[in-house]
Design a protein around this motif. Structure first.
Motif, PDB file in Angstrom:
ATOM      1  N   LEU A  74      30.946  62.342 145.334  1.00 40.92           N
ATOM      2  CA  LEU A  74      32.060  61.726 146.027  1.00 40.92           C
ATOM      3  C   LEU A  74      32.935  60.922 144.876  1.00 40.92           C
ATOM      4  O   LEU A  74      33.848  60.558 144.775  1.00 40.92           O
ATOM      5  CB  LEU A  74      31.573  60.977 147.031  1.00 40.92           C
ATOM      6  CG  LEU A  74      31.132  61.582 148.425  1.00 40.92           C
ATOM      7  CD1 LEU A  74      30.865  60.585 149.333  1.00 40.92           C
ATOM      8  CD2 LEU A  74      32.401  62.266 148.801  1.00 40.92           C
ATOM      9  N   GLU A  75      31.991  59.935 143.958  1.00 40.37           N
ATOM     10  CA  GLU A  75      32.555  59.384 142.888  1.00 40.37           C
ATOM     11  C   GLU A  75      33.545  60.432 142.027  1.00 40.37           C
ATOM     12  O   GLU A  75      34.722  60.084 141.575  1.00 40.37           O
ATOM     13  CB  GLU A  75      31.556  58.787 141.814  1.00 40.37           C
ATOM     14  CG  GLU A  75      30.963  57.636 142.520  1.00 40.37           C
ATOM     15  CD  GLU A  75      29.801  57.019 141.972  1.00 40.37           C
ATOM     16  OE1 GLU A  75      29.419  55.713 142.343  1.00 40.37           O
ATOM     17  OE2 GLU A  75      29.178  57.576 140.879  1.00 40.37           O
ATOM     18  N   GLN A  76      33.061  61.739 141.667  1.00 43.66           N
ATOM     19  CA  GLN A  76      33.917  62.482 140.804  1.00 43.66           C
ATOM     20  C   GLN A  76      35.409  62.664 141.652  1.00 43.66           C
ATOM     21  O   GLN A  76      36.350  62.834 141.071  1.00 43.66           O
ATOM     22  CB  GLN A  76      33.295  63.926 140.868  1.00 43.66           C
ATOM     23  CG  GLN A  76      32.394  64.191 139.586  1.00 43.66           C
ATOM     24  CD  GLN A  76      31.473  65.388 139.552  1.00 43.66           C
ATOM     25  OE1 GLN A  76      32.086  66.284 140.661  1.00 43.66           O
ATOM     26  NE2 GLN A  76      30.184  65.558 139.227  1.00 43.66           N
ATOM     27  N   GLN A  77      35.369  62.945 142.872  1.00 43.94           N
ATOM     28  CA  GLN A  77      36.476  63.131 143.681  1.00 43.94           C
ATOM     29  C   GLN A  77      37.349  62.072 143.727  1.00 43.94           C
ATOM     30  O   GLN A  77      38.582  62.115 143.536  1.00 43.94           O
ATOM     31  CB  GLN A  77      35.961  63.816 145.153  1.00 43.94           C
ATOM     32  CG  GLN A  77      37.247  64.308 145.946  1.00 43.94           C
ATOM     33  CD  GLN A  77      37.011  64.253 147.333  1.00 43.94           C
ATOM     34  OE1 GLN A  77      36.533  63.207 147.840  1.00 43.94           O
ATOM     35  NE2 GLN A  77      37.494  65.189 147.894  1.00 43.94           N
ATOM     36  N   ALA A  78      36.788  60.702 143.987  1.00 48.44           N
ATOM     37  CA  ALA A  78      37.620  59.659 144.099  1.00 48.44           C
ATOM     38  C   ALA A  78      38.224  59.387 142.681  1.00 48.44           C
ATOM     39  O   ALA A  78      39.369  58.968 142.549  1.00 48.44           O
ATOM     40  CB  ALA A  78      36.769  58.562 144.292  1.00 48.44           C
ATOM     41  N   ALA A  79      37.284  59.844 141.545  1.00 49.62           N
ATOM     42  CA  ALA A  79      37.883  59.448 139.942  1.00 49.62           C
ATOM     43  C   ALA A  79      39.248  60.176 139.929  1.00 49.62           C
ATOM     44  O   ALA A  79      40.103  59.712 139.114  1.00 49.62           O
ATOM     45  CB  ALA A  79      36.797  59.662 139.026  1.00 49.62           C
ATOM     46  N   VAL A  80      39.211  61.737 140.564  1.00 48.40           N
ATOM     47  CA  VAL A  80      40.406  62.361 140.225  1.00 48.40           C
ATOM     48  C   VAL A  80      41.427  61.984 141.352  1.00 48.40           C
ATOM     49  O   VAL A  80      42.610  62.687 141.379  1.00 48.40           O
ATOM     50  CB  VAL A  80      40.245  63.855 139.999  1.00 48.40           C
ATOM     51  CG1 VAL A  80      39.357  64.063 138.869  1.00 48.40           C
ATOM     52  CG2 VAL A  80      39.680  64.432 141.327  1.00 48.40           C
ATOM     53  N   GLY A  81      41.228  60.958 142.127  1.00 41.32           N
ATOM     54  CA  GLY A  81      42.200  60.662 143.003  1.00 41.32           C
ATOM     55  C   GLY A  81      42.530  61.515 144.117  1.00 41.32           C
ATOM     56  O   GLY A  81      43.584  61.797 144.977  1.00 41.32           O
ATOM     57  N   ALA A  82      41.283  62.614 144.432  1.00 42.87           N
ATOM     58  CA  ALA A  82      41.453  63.486 145.453  1.00 42.87           C
ATOM     59  C   ALA A  82      41.287  63.073 146.730  1.00 42.87           C
ATOM     60  O   ALA A  82      40.865  61.822 146.889  1.00 42.87           O
ATOM     61  CB  ALA A  82      40.578  64.707 145.020  1.00 42.87           C
ATOM     62  N   GLY A  83      41.684  63.839 147.992  1.00 42.27           N
ATOM     63  CA  GLY A  83      41.736  63.178 149.150  1.00 42.27           C
ATOM     64  C   GLY A  83      40.519  63.349 149.834  1.00 42.27           C
ATOM     65  O   GLY A  83      39.382  62.582 149.759  1.00 42.27           O
ATOM     66  N   LEU A 107      33.794  52.672 147.371  1.00 42.11           N
ATOM     67  CA  LEU A 107      34.941  53.484 146.759  1.00 42.11           C
ATOM     68  C   LEU A 107      36.334  53.380 147.489  1.00 42.11           C
ATOM     69  O   LEU A 107      37.234  53.742 147.581  1.00 42.11           O
ATOM     70  CB  LEU A 107      34.576  55.078 147.210  1.00 42.11           C
ATOM     71  CG  LEU A 107      33.380  55.412 146.153  1.00 42.11           C
ATOM     72  CD1 LEU A 107      33.065  57.135 146.899  1.00 42.11           C
ATOM     73  CD2 LEU A 107      33.878  55.757 144.831  1.00 42.11           C
ATOM     74  N   GLY A 108      36.190  52.074 148.657  1.00 37.74           N
ATOM     75  CA  GLY A 108      37.428  51.745 149.329  1.00 37.74           C
ATOM     76  C   GLY A 108      37.585  52.876 150.386  1.00 37.74           C
ATOM     77  O   GLY A 108      38.766  53.037 150.821  1.00 37.74           O
ATOM     78  N   GLN A 109      36.558  53.593 151.121  1.00 37.15           N
ATOM     79  CA  GLN A 109      36.805  54.579 151.802  1.00 37.15           C
ATOM     80  C   GLN A 109      36.022  54.390 153.321  1.00 37.15           C
ATOM     81  O   GLN A 109      35.025  53.571 153.120  1.00 37.15           O
ATOM     82  CB  GLN A 109      36.411  55.944 151.383  1.00 37.15           C
ATOM     83  CG  GLN A 109      37.146  56.110 150.079  1.00 37.15           C
ATOM     84  CD  GLN A 109      36.674  57.748 149.348  1.00 37.15           C
ATOM     85  OE1 GLN A 109      35.857  58.458 149.880  1.00 37.15           O
ATOM     86  NE2 GLN A 109      37.202  58.176 148.283  1.00 37.15           N
ATOM     87  N   GLN A 110      36.370  55.139 154.259  1.00 37.04           N
ATOM     88  CA  GLN A 110      36.156  54.933 155.654  1.00 37.04           C
ATOM     89  C   GLN A 110      35.687  56.264 156.149  1.00 37.04           C
ATOM     90  O   GLN A 110      36.687  57.269 156.074  1.00 37.04           O
ATOM     91  CB  GLN A 110      36.738  53.953 156.378  1.00 37.04           C
ATOM     92  CG  GLN A 110      36.798  52.798 155.998  1.00 37.04           C
ATOM     93  CD  GLN A 110      37.590  51.815 157.076  1.00 37.04           C
ATOM     94  OE1 GLN A 110      38.457  52.381 157.427  1.00 37.04           O
ATOM     95  NE2 GLN A 110      37.086  50.526 157.234  1.00 37.04           N
TER      96      GLN A 110
END
Ligand code: B4P
Length: 186
Positions: A74-83, A107-110
Motif C-alpha cells: 500500500l505504501e508503494q502504491q501511495a508513493a507513485v500516486g496510484a488510486g 496514508l490519508g486513505q479510507q
C-alpha cells in the motif's frame, strides 16, 4: 467510483475469484494476502518458510508478517500516486483491522466499502474439496472454518458498526455473484 474496498467471508466463499475480476475491470490493485503468502512459499523465502506450516494447518499466519506485506504494497502504491485497491482475505482478525486503520490514517486513505460474501458451510466444503489446493483437505478446511468463526467473523460487527458493511449471497454462478457485488458499487 468506489475504489477502496475489501472482501470478507469464509474460506472458499469466492473472494479471490470475484476480487480478481473486479480489480481487473476497475483498474484496482488486487491485494490477496493468501496469494502473496503462497508466492513467498513457492519462492522459498524466509517468510515463506515461516508461513508454509501455518497455512498447511489452516491457521492464521502471524499478524506482523502479514502486516509487513500489506504495508509495503500500500505504501508503494501511495508513493507513485496510484488510486484504488481491493483487499482480499485481509484483515482476518480485529488486530489486523486496527493495524489497517492506523496504516490508512497514515496514508490519508479510507475504506469505502466492505463486501461480506455469505455461504453455507456445506457448499464451502464442496468447493474447496474440488479445488484441491494443498490446504484443501477436509480436516484442514473444517479447522479453517473454526478459525474464521472465532477470529474473522467478529469483523462483521466491526465493519457493520463503522457503517461500511454490505452482504451478498455468494451462492450461484460466478457471473451472478459478480452482478450482486457490482450493484453495491458507485
Ligand atoms: P486465502 O488464499 O485467502 O483463501 P480462501 O479463503 O481459502 O479462498 P477464497 O474465499 O479466496 O476462495 P476462492 O475464490 O479461491 O487463504 C489461505 C490461507 O492463507 C489461510 O488459511 C491463512 O493460513 C493464510 N492467510 C491469508 N490471508 C491471511 C491473513 N490476512 N492473515 C493471516 N493468514 C492469512 O474460491 C474457492 C473455490 O471455489 C475455487 O476453486 C473457485 O474456483 C471456486 N468458486 C469460486 N466461486 C464459485 C462459484 N460461484 N461457484 C462454484 N465454485 C466457485
Amino acid at each position: 467510483m468506489t475504489s477502496r474496498l475489501l472482501f470478507l467471508g469464509p474460506p472458499g466463499a469466492g473472494k479471490g475469484t470475484q476480487a480478481q475480476q473486479l480489480a481487473a475491470a476497475r483498474g484496482l490493485l488486487h491485494l490477496s494476502t493468501g496469494d502473496l503468502l503462497r508466492a513467498e512459499v513457492a519462492a522459498g523465502t524466509a517468510l515463506g518458510l515461516e508461513a508454509e506450516a501455518v497455512m498447511a494447518r489452516g491457521e492464521l499466519v502471524s499478524d506482523s508478517l502479514v502486516l509487513a506485506i500489506v504495508r509495503s504494497r500500500l505504501e508503494q502504491q501511495a508513493a507513485v500516486g496510484a488510486g484504488g485497491w481491493l483487499l482480499d482475505g485481509f484483515p482476518r482478525n480485529v488486530a489486523q483491522a486496527d493495524a489497517l486503520k492506523t496504516l490508512l490514517d497514515d496514508l490519508g486513505q479510507q475504506i469505502e466499502l466492505v463486501v461480506l460474501m455469505e455461504l453455507d458451510d456445506g457448499v464451502l466444503l464442496q468447493r474447496l474439496l474440488s479445488r484441491g489446493r494443498t490446504d484443501d483437505n477436509e480436516a484442514v478446511i473444517r479447522h479453517r472454518l473454526e478459525v474464521y468463526r472465532e477470529q474473522t467473523a467478529p469483523l462483521i460487527r466491526y465493519y457493520r458498526e463503522a457503517g461500511l458493511l454490505q452482504a451478498v449471497e455468494a451462492d450461484g454462478t460466478v457471473e451472478e455473484i459478480a452482478g450482486r457485488i457490482t450493484a453495491l458499487l458507485d
